[in-house]
Design a protein around this motif. Structure first.
Motif, short mmCIF file in Angstrom:
data_model
loop_
_atom_site.label_atom_id
_atom_site.label_comp_id
_atom_site.label_asym_id
_atom_site.label_seq_id
_atom_site.Cartn_x
_atom_site.Cartn_y
_atom_site.Cartn_z
N ALA A 70 -9.31 -11.11 -0.47
CA ALA A 70 -10.17 -10.34 -1.37
C ALA A 70 -9.85 -8.85 -1.23
O ALA A 70 -9.10 -8.44 -0.33
CB ALA A 70 -11.64 -10.60 -1.06
N PHE A 71 -10.43 -8.06 -2.11
CA PHE A 71 -10.16 -6.61 -2.12
C PHE A 71 -11.47 -5.84 -2.11
O PHE A 71 -12.36 -6.08 -2.93
CB PHE A 71 -9.34 -6.24 -3.36
N ALA A 72 -11.60 -4.91 -1.17
CA ALA A 72 -12.77 -4.02 -1.09
C ALA A 72 -12.33 -2.66 -1.61
O ALA A 72 -11.73 -1.86 -0.87
CB ALA A 72 -13.28 -3.94 0.35
N SER A 73 -12.61 -2.38 -2.86
CA SER A 73 -12.06 -1.19 -3.53
C SER A 73 -12.57 0.12 -2.95
O SER A 73 -11.96 1.18 -3.16
CB SER A 73 -12.36 -1.25 -5.02
N HIS A 74 -13.70 0.09 -2.22
CA HIS A 74 -14.27 1.33 -1.67
C HIS A 74 -14.03 1.48 -0.17
O HIS A 74 -14.52 2.43 0.44
CB HIS A 74 -15.76 1.39 -1.95
N ALA A 75 -13.28 0.57 0.42
CA ALA A 75 -12.98 0.65 1.86
C ALA A 75 -11.73 1.50 2.07
O ALA A 75 -10.69 1.03 2.54
CB ALA A 75 -12.78 -0.75 2.44
N PHE A 76 -11.83 2.78 1.77
CA PHE A 76 -10.68 3.67 1.79
C PHE A 76 -10.26 4.08 3.19
O PHE A 76 -11.08 4.26 4.08
CB PHE A 76 -11.01 4.95 1.01
N VAL A 77 -8.94 4.22 3.36
CA VAL A 77 -8.39 4.98 4.48
C VAL A 77 -7.43 6.00 3.87
O VAL A 77 -6.87 5.79 2.79
CB VAL A 77 -7.65 4.08 5.51
N ASP A 78 -7.27 7.12 4.55
CA ASP A 78 -6.41 8.20 4.05
C ASP A 78 -5.21 8.38 4.96
O ASP A 78 -5.32 8.25 6.19
CB ASP A 78 -7.21 9.50 3.96
N GLU A 79 -4.09 8.70 4.35
CA GLU A 79 -2.84 8.86 5.11
C GLU A 79 -2.08 10.07 4.60
O GLU A 79 -1.79 10.17 3.40
CB GLU A 79 -1.97 7.61 4.97
N VAL A 80 -1.77 10.99 5.49
CA VAL A 80 -0.95 12.15 5.14
C VAL A 80 0.52 11.74 5.20
O VAL A 80 0.98 11.19 6.20
CB VAL A 80 -1.21 13.33 6.11
N VAL A 81 1.24 11.99 4.12
CA VAL A 81 2.66 11.61 4.05
C VAL A 81 3.50 12.68 4.74
O VAL A 81 3.53 13.84 4.29
CB VAL A 81 3.10 11.46 2.58
N PRO A 82 4.19 12.35 5.83
CA PRO A 82 5.02 13.35 6.52
C PRO A 82 6.24 13.72 5.68
O PRO A 82 6.66 12.97 4.79
CB PRO A 82 5.42 12.64 7.81
N SER A 83 6.82 14.85 5.99
CA SER A 83 7.98 15.32 5.23
C SER A 83 9.13 14.33 5.27
O SER A 83 9.88 14.20 4.30
CB SER A 83 8.43 16.69 5.77
N SER A 84 9.28 13.63 6.39
CA SER A 84 10.39 12.67 6.52
C SER A 84 10.29 11.51 5.53
O SER A 84 11.29 10.88 5.21
CB SER A 84 10.43 12.12 7.95
N ARG A 85 9.07 11.25 5.06
CA ARG A 85 8.88 10.15 4.10
C ARG A 85 8.73 10.63 2.67
O ARG A 85 8.69 9.81 1.75
CB ARG A 85 7.66 9.32 4.50
N ALA A 86 8.59 11.94 2.49
CA ALA A 86 8.43 12.49 1.15
C ALA A 86 9.79 12.77 0.54
O ALA A 86 10.12 13.90 0.15
CB ALA A 86 7.59 13.77 1.21
N ALA A 87 10.60 11.71 0.44
CA ALA A 87 11.95 11.83 -0.08
C ALA A 87 12.31 10.55 -0.84
O ALA A 87 11.88 9.46 -0.47
CB ALA A 87 12.95 12.05 1.06
N PHE A 88 13.10 10.71 -1.89
CA PHE A 88 13.50 9.54 -2.68
C PHE A 88 14.25 8.53 -1.83
O PHE A 88 14.09 7.32 -2.00
CB PHE A 88 14.36 9.98 -3.87
N ASP A 89 15.09 9.01 -0.91
CA ASP A 89 15.89 8.09 -0.09
C ASP A 89 15.01 7.19 0.76
O ASP A 89 15.30 6.00 0.93
CB ASP A 89 16.85 8.87 0.79
N TRP A 90 13.91 7.75 1.31
CA TRP A 90 13.00 6.92 2.11
C TRP A 90 12.34 5.87 1.23
O TRP A 90 12.24 4.70 1.62
CB TRP A 90 11.94 7.79 2.77
N LEU A 91 11.90 6.26 0.05
CA LEU A 91 11.28 5.32 -0.88
C LEU A 91 12.30 4.25 -1.31
O LEU A 91 11.96 3.07 -1.44
CB LEU A 91 10.76 6.05 -2.12
N ARG A 92 13.55 4.67 -1.51
CA ARG A 92 14.60 3.73 -1.92
C ARG A 92 14.80 2.65 -0.86
O ARG A 92 14.84 1.45 -1.18
CB ARG A 92 15.91 4.49 -2.14
#
Length: 249
Positions: free
Chosen positions: A138-160
């Protein structure tokens, strides 16, 4: 009370399994070490579990980007995590925000694959097996967690690399106990989807968000082809700094 369980190995599955082995509760929640739970996070997960009777309950992960992240990435929100619905059902899950009902038969004595502890995909395989064993997610749409994206992951190559590995895991899972003509058809379908996505990326060349979204989806389907033909999944975790430097070179 808080208890720490030491799991000294470069394998995320060993750490996840150590948590399951140490637990004595009916309910177990997982959150990543780089995430911050919202005030009502656990309450929302438990409430949804009680209301639905589901084996597992997923919550959303909200990505927060640093100022130096590419503009297209911030606008497209490429790092937030939500479940994938297929035919009105959630058929697999993730461990970055989840509650497990350990008394369910589909979870009894189930553990994460050590073989995927450095490639990733151990959670995808885990929840895929849970659903195939009769469990429900099941899915709890209001059970949020937050995550700061580090610079090492803020790149197209990491997403690729991540999207390609997602595809590899999916390809391995759908290719299990599948051979001959059916496997060939699956390879053809994934290849066609990849071609379509790359074509859409060309058409959307002037829109960085749409172009990159289509490109990454096409790369994921190439990963599915890779998994279907048996290529070993790329390694994402447990890499030493020296190994990372060699790979970057």
């Amino acid at each position: 009370p808080i208890r720490y369980r030491h799991a000294p190995a470069r394998n995320i599955s060993i750490a996840r399994n150590a948590c399951l082995d140490a637990s004595v509760s009916d309910l177990v929640a997982f959150i990543d070490d780089d995430e911050t739970a919202s005030p009502g996070w656990l309450v929302e997960l438990v409430a949804t579990a009680e209301a639905t009777g589901a084996t597992a309950v997923l919550g959303p992960v909200r990505a927060t980007y640093r100022q130096d992240a590419p503009d297209w990435m911030r606008k497209g929100d490429f790092h937030s995590t939500l479940p994938v619905w297929v035919g009105g059902e959630i058929r697999t899950g993730y461990t970055c925000n989840v509650l497990l009902r350990m008394t369910e038969e589909s979870l009894r004595n189930r553990r994460f694959s050590l073989a995927r502890g450095q490639t990733g995909g151990e959670d995808t395989e885990f929840f895929d097996s849970v659903v195939k064993s009769g469990g429900r997610i099941a899915f709890a749409s209001h059970a949020f967690v937050d995550e700061v994206v580090p610079s090492s992951r803020a790149a197209f190559d990491w997403l690729r690399r991540r999207r390609f590995r997602f595809g590899q895991t999916h390809g391995h899972l759908i290719g299990r106990n599948t051979g001959g003509l059916r496997r060939v058809c699956q390879v053809g379908l994934a290849s066609a989807k990849a071609g379509y996505c790359f074509g859409m990326a060309l058409l959307a060349a002037v829109s960085p968000v749409r172009r990159n979204r289509s490109m990454l989806r096409g790369i994921m389907h190439l990963g599915v082809v890779s998994g279907l033909v048996g290529v070993r999944e790329i390694r994402q975790y447990g890499i030493t700094p020296q190994e990372g430097e060699k790979r970057a070179a």
